[in-house]
Design a protein around this motif. Structure first.
Motif, PDB file in Angstrom:
ATOM      1  N   TYR A  94       0.831  -1.205   0.000  1.00 40.05           N
ATOM      2  CA  TYR A  94       0.000   0.000   0.000  1.00 40.05           C
ATOM      3  C   TYR A  94       0.868   1.258   0.000  1.00 40.05           C
ATOM      4  O   TYR A  94       0.633   2.197  -0.767  1.00 40.05           O
ATOM      5  CB  TYR A  94      -0.933   0.004   1.212  1.00 40.05           C
ATOM      6  CG  TYR A  94      -1.820   1.218   1.279  1.00 40.05           C
ATOM      7  CD1 TYR A  94      -3.050   1.217   0.651  1.00 40.05           C
ATOM      8  CD2 TYR A  94      -1.422   2.366   1.960  1.00 40.05           C
ATOM      9  CE1 TYR A  94      -3.879   2.334   0.705  1.00 40.05           C
ATOM     10  CE2 TYR A  94      -2.231   3.478   2.014  1.00 40.05           C
ATOM     11  CZ  TYR A  94      -3.460   3.461   1.388  1.00 40.05           C
ATOM     12  OH  TYR A  94      -4.263   4.565   1.423  1.00 40.05           O
ATOM     13  N   ASP A  95       1.878   1.297   0.869  1.00 33.46           N
ATOM     14  CA  ASP A  95       2.753   2.462   0.925  1.00 33.46           C
ATOM     15  C   ASP A  95       3.493   2.677  -0.391  1.00 33.46           C
ATOM     16  O   ASP A  95       3.662   3.815  -0.832  1.00 33.46           O
ATOM     17  CB  ASP A  95       3.754   2.327   2.071  1.00 33.46           C
ATOM     18  CG  ASP A  95       3.115   2.461   3.435  1.00 33.46           C
ATOM     19  OD1 ASP A  95       1.978   2.968   3.517  1.00 33.46           O
ATOM     20  OD2 ASP A  95       3.756   2.041   4.427  1.00 33.46           O
ATOM     21  N   ALA A  98       0.948   4.084  -2.866  1.00 31.55           N
ATOM     22  CA  ALA A  98       0.617   5.461  -2.507  1.00 31.55           C
ATOM     23  C   ALA A  98       1.750   6.406  -2.882  1.00 31.55           C
ATOM     24  O   ALA A  98       1.516   7.515  -3.376  1.00 31.55           O
ATOM     25  CB  ALA A  98       0.315   5.561  -1.013  1.00 31.55           C
ATOM     26  N   HIS A 102       1.518   9.442  -5.490  1.00 30.75           N
ATOM     27  CA  HIS A 102       1.873  10.773  -5.010  1.00 30.75           C
ATOM     28  C   HIS A 102       2.898  11.411  -5.946  1.00 30.75           C
ATOM     29  O   HIS A 102       2.764  12.586  -6.315  1.00 30.75           O
ATOM     30  CB  HIS A 102       2.405  10.684  -3.581  1.00 30.75           C
ATOM     31  CG  HIS A 102       2.743  12.003  -2.969  1.00 30.75           C
ATOM     32  ND1 HIS A 102       1.777  12.887  -2.555  1.00 30.75           N
ATOM     33  CD2 HIS A 102       3.935  12.597  -2.696  1.00 30.75           C
ATOM     34  CE1 HIS A 102       2.347  13.959  -2.059  1.00 30.75           C
ATOM     35  NE2 HIS A 102       3.662  13.813  -2.123  1.00 30.75           N
ATOM     36  N   ASP A 122       1.957  16.230   1.825  1.00 34.66           N
ATOM     37  CA  ASP A 122       0.662  15.554   1.906  1.00 34.66           C
ATOM     38  C   ASP A 122       0.849  14.143   2.433  1.00 34.66           C
ATOM     39  O   ASP A 122       1.881  13.516   2.228  1.00 34.66           O
ATOM     40  CB  ASP A 122       0.002  15.453   0.526  1.00 34.66           C
ATOM     41  CG  ASP A 122      -0.648  16.749   0.098  1.00 34.66           C
ATOM     42  OD1 ASP A 122      -0.791  17.636   0.950  1.00 34.66           O
ATOM     43  OD2 ASP A 122      -1.013  16.859  -1.080  1.00 34.66           O
ATOM     44  N   PHE A 123      -0.176  13.655   3.131  1.00 33.64           N
ATOM     45  CA  PHE A 123      -0.146  12.277   3.578  1.00 33.64           C
ATOM     46  C   PHE A 123      -0.240  11.367   2.367  1.00 33.64           C
ATOM     47  O   PHE A 123      -0.935  11.674   1.401  1.00 33.64           O
ATOM     48  CB  PHE A 123      -1.297  11.990   4.539  1.00 33.64           C
ATOM     49  CG  PHE A 123      -1.155  12.680   5.847  1.00 33.64           C
ATOM     50  CD1 PHE A 123      -0.199  12.262   6.757  1.00 33.64           C
ATOM     51  CD2 PHE A 123      -1.963  13.761   6.176  1.00 33.64           C
ATOM     52  CE1 PHE A 123      -0.053  12.890   7.968  1.00 33.64           C
ATOM     53  CE2 PHE A 123      -1.821  14.406   7.381  1.00 33.64           C
ATOM     54  CZ  PHE A 123      -0.859  13.974   8.283  1.00 33.64           C
ATOM     55  N   THR A 125      -1.720   8.709   0.375  1.00 26.45           N
ATOM     56  CA  THR A 125      -2.985   8.003   0.291  1.00 26.45           C
ATOM     57  C   THR A 125      -3.073   7.363  -1.080  1.00 26.45           C
ATOM     58  O   THR A 125      -2.785   7.997  -2.087  1.00 26.45           O
ATOM     59  CB  THR A 125      -4.170   8.970   0.486  1.00 26.45           C
ATOM     60  OG1 THR A 125      -4.011   9.631   1.733  1.00 26.45           O
ATOM     61  CG2 THR A 125      -5.483   8.220   0.473  1.00 26.45           C
ATOM     62  N   CYS A 126      -3.465   6.125  -1.103  1.00 26.80           N
ATOM     63  CA  CYS A 126      -3.598   5.392  -2.353  1.00 26.80           C
ATOM     64  C   CYS A 126      -5.069   5.370  -2.761  1.00 26.80           C
ATOM     65  O   CYS A 126      -5.950   5.196  -1.920  1.00 26.80           O
ATOM     66  CB  CYS A 126      -3.077   3.962  -2.168  1.00 26.80           C
ATOM     67  SG  CYS A 126      -2.969   3.025  -3.687  1.00 26.80           S
ATOM     68  N   TYR A 127      -5.318   5.566  -4.045  1.00 28.48           N
ATOM     69  CA  TYR A 127      -6.675   5.575  -4.576  1.00 28.48           C
ATOM     70  C   TYR A 127      -6.819   4.487  -5.630  1.00 28.48           C
ATOM     71  O   TYR A 127      -5.930   4.287  -6.447  1.00 28.48           O
ATOM     72  CB  TYR A 127      -6.997   6.934  -5.211  1.00 28.48           C
ATOM     73  CG  TYR A 127      -6.920   8.069  -4.231  1.00 28.48           C
ATOM     74  CD1 TYR A 127      -7.962   8.322  -3.356  1.00 28.48           C
ATOM     75  CD2 TYR A 127      -5.800   8.880  -4.168  1.00 28.48           C
ATOM     76  CE1 TYR A 127      -7.889   9.353  -2.443  1.00 28.48           C
ATOM     77  CE2 TYR A 127      -5.726   9.918  -3.267  1.00 28.48           C
ATOM     78  CZ  TYR A 127      -6.766  10.158  -2.404  1.00 28.48           C
ATOM     79  OH  TYR A 127      -6.693  11.174  -1.502  1.00 28.48           O
ATOM     80  N   CYS A 131      -4.360  -0.432  -5.008  1.00 26.52           N
ATOM     81  CA  CYS A 131      -3.790  -0.372  -3.661  1.00 26.52           C
ATOM     82  C   CYS A 131      -3.684  -1.742  -2.997  1.00 26.52           C
ATOM     83  O   CYS A 131      -2.724  -2.033  -2.300  1.00 26.52           O
ATOM     84  CB  CYS A 131      -4.624   0.551  -2.785  1.00 26.52           C
ATOM     85  SG  CYS A 131      -4.802   2.203  -3.452  1.00 26.52           S
TER      86      CYS A 131
END
Length: 170
Positions: A94-95, A98, A102, A122-123, A125-127, A131
C-alpha cells in the motif's frame, strides 16, 4: 453427515473452503465494481467454516490428549497471520502504491506553471483498486497452496478416517 457416511476426511472440507477463499480474493484483486460486497460475504463464510472445521479435524487427527495446546496454537495462527499480512505485506505494498501515485500527482499537477499543485508534505494516500490488488493476489495464491497442502493431508489421512467411521476405502 458426509464425513460419517462417505468417510471423507475433514481436510476435504478445509480444501473446499480454501478454494472458495482463493476465488473470492482473486475476485477482489480484479477490482470490479461492487466486488467488495461479494468478497465480504464469501470471506466471512470461509473464515467461519474454517474455525468450525479445523478444531474438529485437529481433535480427530491428533486426539484429545494434547488438544488444549494444539488449540492454543490454532488460535495463535490468526493474529500471527494478521501481523504478517496486514503489518508487513499489505502495508508495504500500500505504501509503495501510494508513493507512486503521489509522485505521479506531483509531476502531472504543475500545469506548466512551475509550481506543483500538490504539496510534498501531503499524507500518502492510495486511490483505486491497485492499492490492494497485489496483496489480494498474493493471498489468493497462498490459499491455492493451502488447498494443495490440505489435499496432501486428505491423501495421507484417508485410511484413518476409513478406520474411524468403518467405511471401506474407495
Amino acid at each position: 453427515m458426509i464425513i460419517r457416511y462417505y468417510a471423507y476426511p475433514r481436510p476435504v472440507a478445509m480444501a473446499a473452503v480454501q478454494v472458495v477463499m482463493a476465488f473470492a480474493l482473486f475476485f477482489y484483486a480484479m477490482g470490479w465494481p461492487g466486488s467488495i460486497y461479494v468478497v465480504s460475504v464469501l470471506i466471512g463464510l470461509c473464515y467461519g467454516a474454517h474455525w468450525a472445521i479445523v478444531p474438529a479435524a485437529v481433535s480427530e487427527l491428533f486426539g484429545l490428549k494434547s488438544f488444549g495446546a494444539l488449540y492454543n496454537f490454532l488460535t495463535l495462527a490468526s493474529p500471527a497471520g494478521s501481523l504478517i499480512f496486514s503489518g508487513v505485506i499489505a502495508s508495504g505494498i500500500y505504501d509503495y502504491q501510494a508513493k507512486q501515485q503521489h509522485e505521479h500527482r506531483i509531476q502531472s499537477s504543475g500545469l506548466g506553471l512551475g509550481v506543483p499543485l500538490v504539496v510534498k508534505d501531503d499524507f500518502l494516500t492510495c486511490y483505486g483498486s491497485i492499492c490492494y490488488s497485489l496483496t489480494m493476489g498474493i493471498m489468493s495464491g497462498l490459499c491455492i497452496i493451502a488447498f494443495i497442502l490440505s489435499m496432501i493431508v486428505v491423501h495421507r489421512t484417508k485410511r484413518v478416517y476409513a478406520q474411524l467411521y468403518g467405511k471401506p476405502l474407495a
